[in-house]
Every structure is written in structure tokens, then in C-alpha cells.
Motif scaffolding. Structure first.
Motif, mmCIF file in Angstrom:
data_model
loop_
_atom_site.group_PDB
_atom_site.id
_atom_site.type_symbol
_atom_site.label_atom_id
_atom_site.label_comp_id
_atom_site.label_asym_id
_atom_site.label_seq_id
_atom_site.Cartn_x
_atom_site.Cartn_y
_atom_site.Cartn_z
ATOM 1 N N TRP A 172 0.616 -5.286 -6.446
ATOM 2 C CA TRP A 172 0.453 -5.513 -5.014
ATOM 3 C C TRP A 172 1.002 -6.893 -4.626
ATOM 4 O O TRP A 172 1.801 -7.026 -3.695
ATOM 5 C CB TRP A 172 -1.031 -5.407 -4.674
ATOM 6 C CG TRP A 172 -1.427 -5.807 -3.285
ATOM 7 C CD1 TRP A 172 -1.556 -7.081 -2.806
ATOM 8 C CD2 TRP A 172 -1.745 -4.945 -2.182
ATOM 9 N NE1 TRP A 172 -1.952 -7.076 -1.496
ATOM 10 C CE2 TRP A 172 -2.077 -5.781 -1.080
ATOM 11 C CE3 TRP A 172 -1.802 -3.569 -2.029
ATOM 12 C CZ2 TRP A 172 -2.444 -5.261 0.153
ATOM 13 C CZ3 TRP A 172 -2.181 -3.049 -0.792
ATOM 14 C CH2 TRP A 172 -2.486 -3.888 0.281
ATOM 15 N N ALA A 197 0.834 -1.209 0.000
ATOM 16 C CA ALA A 197 0.000 0.000 0.000
ATOM 17 C C ALA A 197 0.864 1.253 0.000
ATOM 18 O O ALA A 197 0.579 2.226 -0.708
ATOM 19 C CB ALA A 197 -0.926 -0.015 1.206
ATOM 20 N N GLN A 209 -6.830 2.684 -2.297
ATOM 21 C CA GLN A 209 -6.330 2.533 -0.932
ATOM 22 C C GLN A 209 -7.416 2.061 0.033
ATOM 23 O O GLN A 209 -7.125 1.457 1.051
ATOM 24 C CB GLN A 209 -5.722 3.845 -0.443
ATOM 25 C CG GLN A 209 -4.507 4.276 -1.245
ATOM 26 C CD GLN A 209 -3.459 3.180 -1.358
ATOM 27 O OE1 GLN A 209 -2.961 2.683 -0.353
ATOM 28 N NE2 GLN A 209 -3.117 2.787 -2.590
ATOM 29 N N ARG A 216 0.714 3.754 -3.205
ATOM 30 C CA ARG A 216 -0.252 4.809 -2.868
ATOM 31 C C ARG A 216 -0.186 5.975 -3.854
ATOM 32 O O ARG A 216 -1.219 6.515 -4.264
ATOM 33 C CB ARG A 216 0.002 5.305 -1.448
ATOM 34 C CG ARG A 216 -1.014 6.361 -0.977
ATOM 35 C CD ARG A 216 -0.801 6.730 0.475
ATOM 36 N NE ARG A 216 -1.109 5.609 1.343
ATOM 37 C CZ ARG A 216 -0.233 4.980 2.118
ATOM 38 N NH1 ARG A 216 1.041 5.375 2.131
ATOM 39 N NH2 ARG A 216 -0.603 3.985 2.883
#
Length: 264
Positions: free
Chosen positions: A80, A31, A42, A35
Motif C-alpha cells: 500500500w 486500494a 478493504q 483489492r
């Protein structure tokens, strides 16, 4: 002798700190790193809404290419999980080294080191498990996104209904074909990963039990180490085998696997 013990303790402390840092990075790192490029993702409750909307748009398009919003979400989810693969592999290495150092100390120290060594071994095996899961999600990120689909909103309900009707009625539209192919990729990745882990861990487990049987019964500390390692390896091998069986079933019937992924 005391210098060797001090160096051993220092290495254990360094490895423990590195392991703790990697655990924090695993939880917070993706994250934090993504971001700036993907601020809209988020909040995972927002992702659920966007996923439902994107799948409805995708289904209505009638083409194999994801619409821009869904494609961006898939890219985000790929990155991710790719970050998590790197961290989990590093964590496996660090915890493996830490476990080895603790097992060496346990041979001449008290039971506290045995407990610490066994616990660290469990954590290292768990980090392997995490690496396998994240490899699977990286192979087919759109499938890894599907469990986020919720029937709490209209788009989520519509997407679930379209997928269910498509699978149940044997439709052959490009969006459904693409999703079914992605489900196959997702589970083939799991199948290959689990076979590799079973081969490595199963071999190490067999070696540990052979060392246990060949070690003199008077050498209790070594026999204890080998039986603990063999037992933990056996549990890991069983877990991986169950995952392998589930992956084979999903590859055989991707339609049911797709329905399961969306909560149906």
C-alpha cells in the motif's frame, strides 16, 4: 510571441491535469490495485479487529516470526505505502514542473499567476512530505499499522496491555524485541529521509535568498519570486527539522515510541 505563450499555457494545462490525476491515484490507487489480492483488508475498521487479533496471537507465539494473518496484513501495508511512494514522487515531479512553468509566466503576467505558482509550490513540497511519510511506513509497515490498534474490542485492549506491560517491565521476549527493532527501523528511515530533504530544500532556500539579495531592486517580479520561494523553503526546512528531532528521540527511546504508536 503569441505561439510561445500558447505553448506555455498548453503545458500548464497538461501538467495541471496530470497533477489532478495523480492526486486521485494517490487517494484511490492503492486500494484499487490491491483489492483483488487482499479483499479482506478493504474495510479499515475490519483491519483494526484483525490487527488486535494478530498481535495477541503473535505475542502468545513467543517467536519473532509474524503469524500468517499478521504477516499478510504487514505485506499488504508494505505494498500500500510502496504504491503511494511511487505516486507521490511522480506527483512531486509534475507539481515541480507546473510550479516552474507558473513562476515563469508570473514574471510577465498578473498576480493571479503568482498565487497559482506559490500554491503549486506548497503542494509540491507537501508531496515531498507525503513521500517521506510513506517511505517511513514502507521501511517498517508493522509499526505503521499500530496506530490502527483500537481499545474498542477485546483483542485490541489485550494487545495494548501486553505491549505496555512488556515495555514497562523490561521484558525481552522475541515479539517485543522484534517490535522495538521495527520501531528503530521506522524512525531511522524518517531520520535519513528528513536529513536528505533538509539538505536539498535548505540549499535551494539559501540559493533563493541569495538570488533575492543579488537581484536589482527594480526587478520586482524576480525579487518577489525569490522571496516567496525562500520563505516556503524555510517553512519546509523547519517542519523537516522538527520531524528529524522527533525521529532522533524515538531512536533513543524506542520503548516510549512503541507505546506512543499503540496510543498509550
Amino acid at each position: 510571441m503569441s505561439g510561445s505563450i500558447n505553448r506555455s499555457r498548453s503545458s500548464i494545462v497538461v501538467l495541471a491535469c496530470a497533477g489532478a490525476a495523480l492526486v486521485a491515484a494517490f487517494v484511490l490507487g492503492p486500494a484499487a490495485l490491491l483489492r483483488g489480492r487482499y479483499p479482506q483488508f478493504q474495510d479499515q475498521s475490519t483491519m483494526s479487529d484483525l490487527l488486535g487479533r494478530g498481535l495477541v496471537e503473535y505475542w502468545a507465539s513467543g517467536v519473532r516470526t509474524f503469524p500468517p494473518g499478521l504477516a499478510e496484513m504487514v505485506d499488504y501495508w508494505f505494498e500500500w505505502h510502496a504504491i503511494k511512494i511511487v505516486i507521490s514522487v511522480l506527483l512531486t515531479v509534475v507539481l515541480g514542473l507546473l510550479a516552474a512553468a507558473l513562476w515563469r509566466r508570473s514574471l510577465t503576467a498578473g498576480t493571479g499567476y503568482v498565487i497559482a505558482a506559490a500554491s503549486t509550490t506548497v503542494l509540491s513540497l507537501f508531496s515531498v512530505f507525503l513521500a517521506v511519510l510513506n517511505t517511513q511506513s514502507t521501511a517498517a509497515p508493522v509499526v505503521a499499522l499500530l496506530p490502527m490498534l483500537s481499545d474498542d474490542n477485546a483483542d485490541g485492549q489485550t494487545a495494548q496491555s501486553m505491549i505496555e506491560n512488556g515495555v514497562r517491565n523490561g521484558e525481552d521476549g522475541p515479539p517485543l524485541i522484534t517490535l522495538l527493532e521495527q520501531v528503530e527501523h521506522y524512525n531511522w528511515s524518517m531520520l535519513v529521509s528528513t536529513v536528505v530533504v533538509i539538505a536539498v530544500v535548505g540549499g535551494a532556500t539559501a540559493l533563493a535568498f541569495r538570488r533575492y539579495t543579488s537581484t536589482n531592486s527594480a526587478n520586482r517580479s524576480h525579487r518577489r519570486m525569490f522571496v516567496v520561494l525562500g520563505s516556503l523553503g524555510t517553512v519546509m526546512t523547519i517542519v523537516m527539522t522538527l520531524m528529524l528531532v522527533a525521529a532522533i528521540v524515538a531512536v533513543i527511546d524506542p520503548g516510549e515510541a512503541l507505546l506512543g504508536a499503540v496510543g498509550l
